[in-house]
Enzyme design. Structure first.
Site, PDB file in Angstrom:
ATOM      1  N   LYS A  48      45.216  49.770  25.593  1.00  0.00           N
ATOM      2  CA  LYS A  48      44.169  50.784  26.535  1.00  0.00           C
ATOM      3  C   LYS A  48      44.785  51.952  26.070  1.00  0.00           C
ATOM      4  CE  LYS A  48      41.399  50.087  29.169  1.00  0.00           C
ATOM      5  NZ  LYS A  48      40.145  49.716  28.800  1.00  0.00           N
ATOM      6  N   THR A  88      42.791  52.620  32.387  1.00  0.00           N
ATOM      7  CA  THR A  88      43.744  52.390  33.530  1.00  0.00           C
ATOM      8  C   THR A  88      44.762  53.371  33.725  1.00  0.00           C
ATOM      9  OG1 THR A  88      45.385  50.579  34.044  1.00  0.00           O
ATOM     10  CG2 THR A  88      44.710  50.836  31.900  1.00  0.00           C
ATOM     11  N   ASP A  89      45.486  53.459  34.992  1.00  0.00           N
ATOM     12  CA  ASP A  89      46.548  54.097  35.227  1.00  0.00           C
ATOM     13  C   ASP A  89      47.891  53.382  34.644  1.00  0.00           C
ATOM     14  OD1 ASP A  89      46.846  51.908  36.740  1.00  0.00           O
ATOM     15  OD2 ASP A  89      47.452  52.850  38.652  1.00  0.00           O
ATOM     16  N   GLU A  90      47.572  52.351  34.022  1.00  0.00           N
ATOM     17  CA  GLU A  90      48.931  51.599  33.379  1.00  0.00           C
ATOM     18  C   GLU A  90      49.362  52.222  32.198  1.00  0.00           C
ATOM     19  OE1 GLU A  90      48.932  47.269  33.986  1.00  0.00           O
ATOM     20  OE2 GLU A  90      47.372  47.353  35.311  1.00  0.00           O
ATOM     21  N   TYR A 125      48.949  45.122  27.257  1.00  0.00           N
ATOM     22  CA  TYR A 125      47.637  45.518  27.656  1.00  0.00           C
ATOM     23  C   TYR A 125      47.424  46.886  27.667  1.00  0.00           C
ATOM     24  CZ  TYR A 125      44.306  46.783  31.320  1.00  0.00           C
ATOM     25  OH  TYR A 125      43.427  47.423  32.185  1.00  0.00           O
TER      26      TYR A 125
HETATM   27  P1  NAD Z   1      37.191  41.803  33.460  1.00  0.00           P
HETATM   28  O1  NAD Z   1      38.217  41.105  32.424  1.00  0.00           O
HETATM   29  O2  NAD Z   1      36.981  41.276  34.750  1.00  0.00           O
HETATM   30  O3  NAD Z   1      36.021  42.016  32.369  1.00  0.00           O
HETATM   31  C1  NAD Z   1      35.851  42.292  31.069  1.00  0.00           C
HETATM   32  C2  NAD Z   1      34.449  42.059  30.543  1.00  0.00           C
HETATM   33  O4  NAD Z   1      34.572  42.310  29.089  1.00  0.00           O
HETATM   34  C3  NAD Z   1      34.031  40.491  30.654  1.00  0.00           C
HETATM   35  O5  NAD Z   1      32.864  40.351  31.010  1.00  0.00           O
HETATM   36  C4  NAD Z   1      34.148  39.947  29.216  1.00  0.00           C
HETATM   37  O6  NAD Z   1      33.227  39.061  29.073  1.00  0.00           O
HETATM   38  C5  NAD Z   1      34.037  41.296  28.230  1.00  0.00           C
HETATM   39  N1  NAD Z   1      34.492  41.255  27.046  1.00  0.00           N
HETATM   40  C6  NAD Z   1      35.868  41.168  26.987  1.00  0.00           C
HETATM   41  N2  NAD Z   1      35.846  41.116  25.444  1.00  0.00           N
HETATM   42  C7  NAD Z   1      34.773  41.500  25.034  1.00  0.00           C
HETATM   43  C8  NAD Z   1      34.236  41.924  23.753  1.00  0.00           C
HETATM   44  N3  NAD Z   1      34.953  41.720  22.454  1.00  0.00           N
HETATM   45  N4  NAD Z   1      33.161  42.257  23.635  1.00  0.00           N
HETATM   46  C9  NAD Z   1      32.137  42.246  24.452  1.00  0.00           C
HETATM   47  N5  NAD Z   1      32.535  42.132  25.720  1.00  0.00           N
HETATM   48  C10 NAD Z   1      33.816  41.680  26.083  1.00  0.00           C
HETATM   49  O7  NAD Z   1      37.944  43.448  33.571  1.00  0.00           O
HETATM   50  P2  NAD Z   1      37.843  44.495  34.726  1.00  0.00           P
HETATM   51  O8  NAD Z   1      38.806  44.034  35.675  1.00  0.00           O
HETATM   52  O9  NAD Z   1      36.195  44.414  35.016  1.00  0.00           O
HETATM   53  O10 NAD Z   1      37.980  45.741  34.087  1.00  0.00           O
HETATM   54  C11 NAD Z   1      36.942  46.498  33.106  1.00  0.00           C
HETATM   55  C12 NAD Z   1      37.499  47.541  32.680  1.00  0.00           C
HETATM   56  O11 NAD Z   1      38.265  48.570  33.708  1.00  0.00           O
HETATM   57  C13 NAD Z   1      38.760  47.477  31.537  1.00  0.00           C
HETATM   58  O12 NAD Z   1      38.403  48.277  30.385  1.00  0.00           O
HETATM   59  C14 NAD Z   1      39.723  47.768  32.332  1.00  0.00           C
HETATM   60  O13 NAD Z   1      41.066  48.184  31.194  1.00  0.00           O
HETATM   61  C15 NAD Z   1      39.523  48.822  33.402  1.00  0.00           C
HETATM   62  N6  NAD Z   1      40.396  48.914  34.498  1.00  0.00           N
HETATM   63  C16 NAD Z   1      40.688  47.794  35.154  1.00  0.00           C
HETATM   64  C17 NAD Z   1      41.241  47.860  36.550  1.00  0.00           C
HETATM   65  C18 NAD Z   1      41.418  46.585  37.187  1.00  0.00           C
HETATM   66  O14 NAD Z   1      42.164  46.590  38.379  1.00  0.00           O
HETATM   67  N7  NAD Z   1      40.761  45.418  37.044  1.00  0.00           N
HETATM   68  C19 NAD Z   1      41.560  48.996  36.938  1.00  0.00           C
HETATM   69  C20 NAD Z   1      41.483  50.066  36.019  1.00  0.00           C
HETATM   70  C21 NAD Z   1      41.041  50.280  34.878  1.00  0.00           C
HETATM   71  P1  TYD Z   2      47.633  41.901  38.641  1.00  0.00           P
HETATM   72  O1  TYD Z   2      46.417  41.683  39.604  1.00  0.00           O
HETATM   73  O2  TYD Z   2      47.819  41.224  37.730  1.00  0.00           O
HETATM   74  O3  TYD Z   2      47.338  43.517  38.247  1.00  0.00           O
HETATM   75  P2  TYD Z   2      48.256  44.586  37.532  1.00  0.00           P
HETATM   76  O4  TYD Z   2      49.321  43.961  36.822  1.00  0.00           O
HETATM   77  O5  TYD Z   2      47.341  45.022  36.378  1.00  0.00           O
HETATM   78  O6  TYD Z   2      48.799  45.485  38.215  1.00  0.00           O
HETATM   79  O7  TYD Z   2      48.875  42.272  39.764  1.00  0.00           O
HETATM   80  C1  TYD Z   2      49.032  42.971  40.550  1.00  0.00           C
HETATM   81  C2  TYD Z   2      50.463  42.844  40.971  1.00  0.00           C
HETATM   82  O8  TYD Z   2      50.914  41.574  41.625  1.00  0.00           O
HETATM   83  C3  TYD Z   2      51.594  43.087  39.960  1.00  0.00           C
HETATM   84  O9  TYD Z   2      52.548  43.853  40.344  1.00  0.00           O
HETATM   85  C4  TYD Z   2      52.002  41.666  39.561  1.00  0.00           C
HETATM   86  C5  TYD Z   2      51.929  40.965  40.574  1.00  0.00           C
HETATM   87  N1  TYD Z   2      51.434  39.373  40.770  1.00  0.00           N
HETATM   88  C6  TYD Z   2      52.057  38.527  41.596  1.00  0.00           C
HETATM   89  O10 TYD Z   2      53.300  38.858  42.298  1.00  0.00           O
HETATM   90  N2  TYD Z   2      51.672  37.362  41.473  1.00  0.00           N
HETATM   91  C7  TYD Z   2      50.890  36.825  40.805  1.00  0.00           C
HETATM   92  O11 TYD Z   2      50.536  35.547  40.642  1.00  0.00           O
HETATM   93  C8  TYD Z   2      50.085  37.825  40.119  1.00  0.00           C
HETATM   94  C9  TYD Z   2      48.595  37.542  39.333  1.00  0.00           C
HETATM   95  C10 TYD Z   2      50.283  39.012  40.073  1.00  0.00           C
END
Ligand code: NAD
Ligand code: TYD
Length: 366
Positions: free
Chosen positions: A176, A146-148, A172
């Site tokens: 990461k 992630t960019d975070e 988080y």
């Molecule tokens: P998500 O939370 O929707 O899915 C995570 C999946 O991992 C789930 O299916 C969960 O059951 C599985 N999981 C969790 N713990 C586990 C374990 N110990 N063993 C096996 N499986 C396990 O997450 P996502 O949003 O799909 O993100 C996927 C990846 O992409 C993550 O690594 C996250 O850091 C990265 N990412 C997410 C975003 C975003 O905007 N969602 C952006 C950039 C990077």
């Molecule tokens: P989120 O989807 O949790 O992603 P991330 O924290 O990984 O960026 O949140 C996106 C943005 O929205 C973040 O600035 C937090 C804000 N947010 C709210 O304002 N209200 C909410 O209920 C949630 C879940 C997020």
């Protein structure tokens, strides 16, 4: 043959392990891969936590080349067995605890899965890797991040590039960051072909309804308040999840081991503007809304502790070196996403479980 197993235009079938493939991005990626590479063996390993949903993969379960394994990435014996039995040459590692708000409530699972789980996978792949070399095959370990990890930007700061120093602010992002450092170290120390991607906020189909966009879509449909943290001026870069999948596909096929690629949508939007866009789309597309106009539901709530102000991605490297660019604007992507939530009530309704309501109470009670 290239470093990643391509022979000119003739692509060699891969045997890919996709961790976290029942989650949001992972399941979109599994669909992407199965649609494009029918001859590849696809093995999904997922613990099915609250965020994992096997229904996301229902359409693929009958495929001959597909296998789902329920299990934990911290289980070394299980991973060793899968790598060996399936002769895995490519790992796409998505499995993680992924929600900042949950990491504030309870960081333990984040350190366990994100740090220890990634370490366990890397160790297992390091042990397995020589068998690929013996068989004359190349391997790739794609670590999806992630960019975070780069922390928070001020309004006028340049966007995150691959050389921006890490400065994670939440449990988080810290977990990461730790996993990214391990993936990097395994390339430099053991010559394991790891590649890291750091991507901005995704949105689209199968997004679990506690992240901003799906939560807002569902609350509008239910006529519930739309909780905006703080002053709503925080900025995120948004990428349609299918564009992220195409970026990861490009990195697996063309990326260079040991490298990091930043992935972004060139779509910086303030949270409050994003919520207003969703309200307008819902007002336009949803026939029966309990409250209209939806913006009446917007409610400013207490800010998230340590809330990063702005994220922005400089995706020049992946564009110039690998030729990848996002194809969907945020306006198009949000429209498609709203349409998806409107037509998939049977997917999201069952997710609003007692556990979900309890989580909701904890985060929004104040
Ligand atoms: P998500 O939370 O929707 O899915 C995570 C999946 O991992 C789930 O299916 C969960 O059951 C599985 N999981 C969790 N713990 C586990 C374990 N110990 N063993 C096996 N499986 C396990 O997450 P996502 O949003 O799909 O993100 C996927 C990846 O992409 C993550 O690594 C996250 O850091 C990265 N990412 C997410 C975003 C975003 O905007 N969602 C952006 C950039 C990077
Ligand atoms: P989120 O989807 O949790 O992603 P991330 O924290 O990984 O960026 O949140 C996106 C943005 O929205 C973040 O600035 C937090 C804000 N947010 C709210 O304002 N209200 C909410 O209920 C949630 C879940 C997020």
């Amino acid at each position: 043959m290239t470093a990643n197993g391509n022979t000119g235009n003739l692509r060699q079938p891969r045997r890919i392990l996709i961790t976290g493939g029942a989650g949001f991005i992972g399941s979109n990626f599994v669909h992407h891969w199965c649609d494009r590479y029918e001859d590849d063996r696809v093995v999904v390993l997922d613990a099915l936590t609250y965020a994992g949903n096997r229904a996301n993969l229902a359409a693929l379960e009958e495929r001959e080349n597909f296998r789902f394994v329920r299990g934990n990435i911290c289980d070394r014996a299980l991973i060793d067995a899968i790598l060996l039995e399936e002769q895995i040459d490519t790992v796409a590692h998505f499995a993680a605890e992924s929600h900042v708000d949950r990491s504030i409530l309870g960081p333990d699972a984040f350190v366990q899965t994100n740090v220890i789980g990634t370490f366990t996978l890397l160790e297992a792949f390091r042990n397995h890797y020589p068998t690929l070399a013996d068989a004359g095959k190349d391997g790739v370990f794609l670590h999806v991040s992630t960019d975070e990890v780069y922390g928070s930007l001020g309004a006028d700061d340049p966007a995150f590039s691959e050389i921006t120093p890490y400065a994670p602010n939440s449990p988080y992002s810290a977990s990461k960051a730790g996993s990214d450092h391990l993936a990097r170290a395994y390339y430099h120390t053991y010559n394991l072909p790891t590649i890291i991607t750091n991507c901005s906020n995704n949105y689209g189909p199968y997004h679990f309804p506690e992240k901003l966009i799906p939560l807002m879509c569902i609350n509008i449909l239910l006529g519930k308040p739309l909780p905006v943290y703080g002053d709503g001026q925080n900025i995120r870069d948004w990428l349609y999840v299918r564009d992220h999948c195409s970026a990861l596909d490009t990195v697996i096929h063309k990326g260079k081991p040991g490298e990091t690629y930043n992935v972004g949508g060139n779509n910086e939007v303030k949270n409050i503007d994003l919520v207003n866009m969703l309200c307008q789309l819902m007002d336009e597309l949803a026939p029966d809304l309990p409250v209209r106009p939806s913006e009446k539901l917007i409610t400013f709530v207490k800010d998230r502790p340590g809330h990063d102000r702005r994220y922005a991605i400089d995706a020049t490297k992946i564009k110039t070196e690998l030729g990848w660019m996002p194809s969907v604007t945020v306006e198009e992507g949000l429209r498609q996403t709203v349409q998806w939530f409107l037509t998939h009530e049977s997917w999201w309704k069952p997710l609003l479980s007692e556990e979900y309501q309890a989580y909701y109470q904890k985060v929004y009670a104040h």
